[in-house]
Design a protein around this motif. Structure first.
Motif, PDB file in Angstrom:
ATOM      1  N   LYS A 170       0.822  -1.217   0.000  1.00  0.00           N
ATOM      2  CA  LYS A 170       0.000   0.000   0.000  1.00  0.00           C
ATOM      3  C   LYS A 170       0.858   1.271   0.000  1.00  0.00           C
ATOM      4  CE  LYS A 170      -3.776  -2.467   0.649  1.00  0.00           C
ATOM      5  NZ  LYS A 170      -4.370  -3.119  -0.435  1.00  0.00           N
ATOM      6  N   ALA A 171       2.141   1.149   0.303  1.00  0.00           N
ATOM      7  CA  ALA A 171       3.028   2.311   0.273  1.00  0.00           C
ATOM      8  C   ALA A 171       3.232   2.803  -1.156  1.00  0.00           C
ATOM      9  CB  ALA A 171       4.374   1.964   0.903  1.00  0.00           C
ATOM     10  N   ASN A 172       3.065   1.903  -2.117  1.00  0.00           N
ATOM     11  CA  ASN A 172       3.181   2.280  -3.522  1.00  0.00           C
ATOM     12  C   ASN A 172       1.933   3.056  -3.923  1.00  0.00           C
ATOM     13  OD1 ASN A 172       3.524   2.463  -6.288  1.00  0.00           O
ATOM     14  ND2 ASN A 172       3.693   0.260  -6.623  1.00  0.00           N
ATOM     15  N   LYS A 173       2.113   4.235  -4.441  1.00  0.00           N
ATOM     16  CA  LYS A 173       0.983   5.079  -4.855  1.00  0.00           C
ATOM     17  C   LYS A 173       0.147   4.390  -5.943  1.00  0.00           C
ATOM     18  CE  LYS A 173       0.360   9.512  -7.158  1.00  0.00           C
ATOM     19  NZ  LYS A 173       1.024  10.708  -7.624  1.00  0.00           N
ATOM     20  N   TYR A 174       0.803   3.618  -6.790  1.00  0.00           N
ATOM     21  CA  TYR A 174       0.126   2.950  -7.901  1.00  0.00           C
ATOM     22  C   TYR A 174       0.022   1.442  -7.658  1.00  0.00           C
ATOM     23  CZ  TYR A 174       1.067   7.336 -10.305  1.00  0.00           C
ATOM     24  OH  TYR A 174       1.121   8.661 -10.666  1.00  0.00           O
ATOM     25  N   TYR A 175      -0.324   1.037  -6.465  1.00  0.00           N
ATOM     26  CA  TYR A 175      -0.340  -0.394  -6.166  1.00  0.00           C
ATOM     27  C   TYR A 175      -1.421  -1.145  -6.935  1.00  0.00           C
ATOM     28  CZ  TYR A 175      -4.219   0.167  -2.824  1.00  0.00           C
ATOM     29  OH  TYR A 175      -5.420   0.423  -2.233  1.00  0.00           O
ATOM     30  N   THR A 194      -0.348  -1.478 -10.729  1.00  0.00           N
ATOM     31  CA  THR A 194       0.793  -2.391 -10.773  1.00  0.00           C
ATOM     32  C   THR A 194       0.328  -3.825 -10.578  1.00  0.00           C
ATOM     33  OG1 THR A 194       2.242  -0.656  -9.927  1.00  0.00           O
ATOM     34  CG2 THR A 194       3.044  -2.904  -9.751  1.00  0.00           C
ATOM     35  N   MET A 250       2.015   3.784 -14.876  1.00  0.00           N
ATOM     36  CA  MET A 250       1.499   3.534 -13.535  1.00  0.00           C
ATOM     37  C   MET A 250       1.992   2.207 -12.955  1.00  0.00           C
ATOM     38  SD  MET A 250      -2.379   4.789 -14.131  1.00  0.00           S
ATOM     39  CE  MET A 250      -2.852   5.587 -12.620  1.00  0.00           C
ATOM     40  N   LYS A 278       4.864   0.653 -11.062  1.00  0.00           N
ATOM     41  CA  LYS A 278       6.017   1.110 -10.283  1.00  0.00           C
ATOM     42  C   LYS A 278       6.386   0.071  -9.231  1.00  0.00           C
ATOM     43  CE  LYS A 278       5.668   5.399 -11.906  1.00  0.00           C
ATOM     44  NZ  LYS A 278       6.604   6.011 -12.762  1.00  0.00           N
ATOM     45  N   GLY A 296       7.262  -0.971  -5.543  1.00  0.00           N
ATOM     46  CA  GLY A 296       6.766  -0.360  -4.317  1.00  0.00           C
ATOM     47  C   GLY A 296       7.673  -0.575  -3.136  1.00  0.00           C
TER      48      GLY A 296
END
Length: 130
Positions: free
Chosen positions: A39-44, A47, A84, A86, A88
């Motif tokens: 969830k730390a990845n903005k584009y989870y 991805t 989008m 990325k 993470g």
């Protein structure tokens, strides 16, 4: 799917290659699930969709109708085209950790890569039927 592996129409090398595709696809699906958990990845979500959809096509594309494969590939292209997809929250180890890991593992790191090449050569030499 089972009929494919039981059929005499396909060579052993075809079946082994398909197993490798399935393993690669399952790894991609696993990457998608792991991406969804980051969830730390903005584009989870994009991805996770990318990696899961790619895994489905790679692992099971032989048995999915072509139109459905086309739709899934289109879904794969959307997050990739919008930039989008990325990684993470990757943590880079410090120089001390890197040195400690090298002292522990050393050049043994290359054994799996060398083994994969040798195994591929053996399979291609002994299981290819003309």
């Amino acid at each position: 799917m089972i009929t494919y592996f039981m059929s005499s129409e396909f060579t052993m090398s075809d079946k082994i290659v398909q197993i490798m595709y399935m393993l690669s696809g399952l790894f991609c699906i696993y990457s998608g699930v792991c991406s969804f958990k980051k969830k730390a990845n903005k584009y989870y979500i994009p991805t996770a969709v990318f990696w899961t959809a790619l895994g489905i096509v790679v692992a099971f594309g032989l048995w999915i109708p072509p139109v459905v494969n086309g739709v899934i590939v289109t879904v794969i292209c959307i997050p990739a085209a919008l930039n989008m997809v990325k990684p993470g929250g990757l943590k880079t180890p410090s120089k001390e950790e890197q040195q400690a890991n090298f002292n522990k593992i050393g050049m043994k790191l290359f054994i799996p890569a060398l083994g994969a090449g040798v195994l591929t050569l053996i399979i291609s030499l002994f299981f290819t039927v003309e």
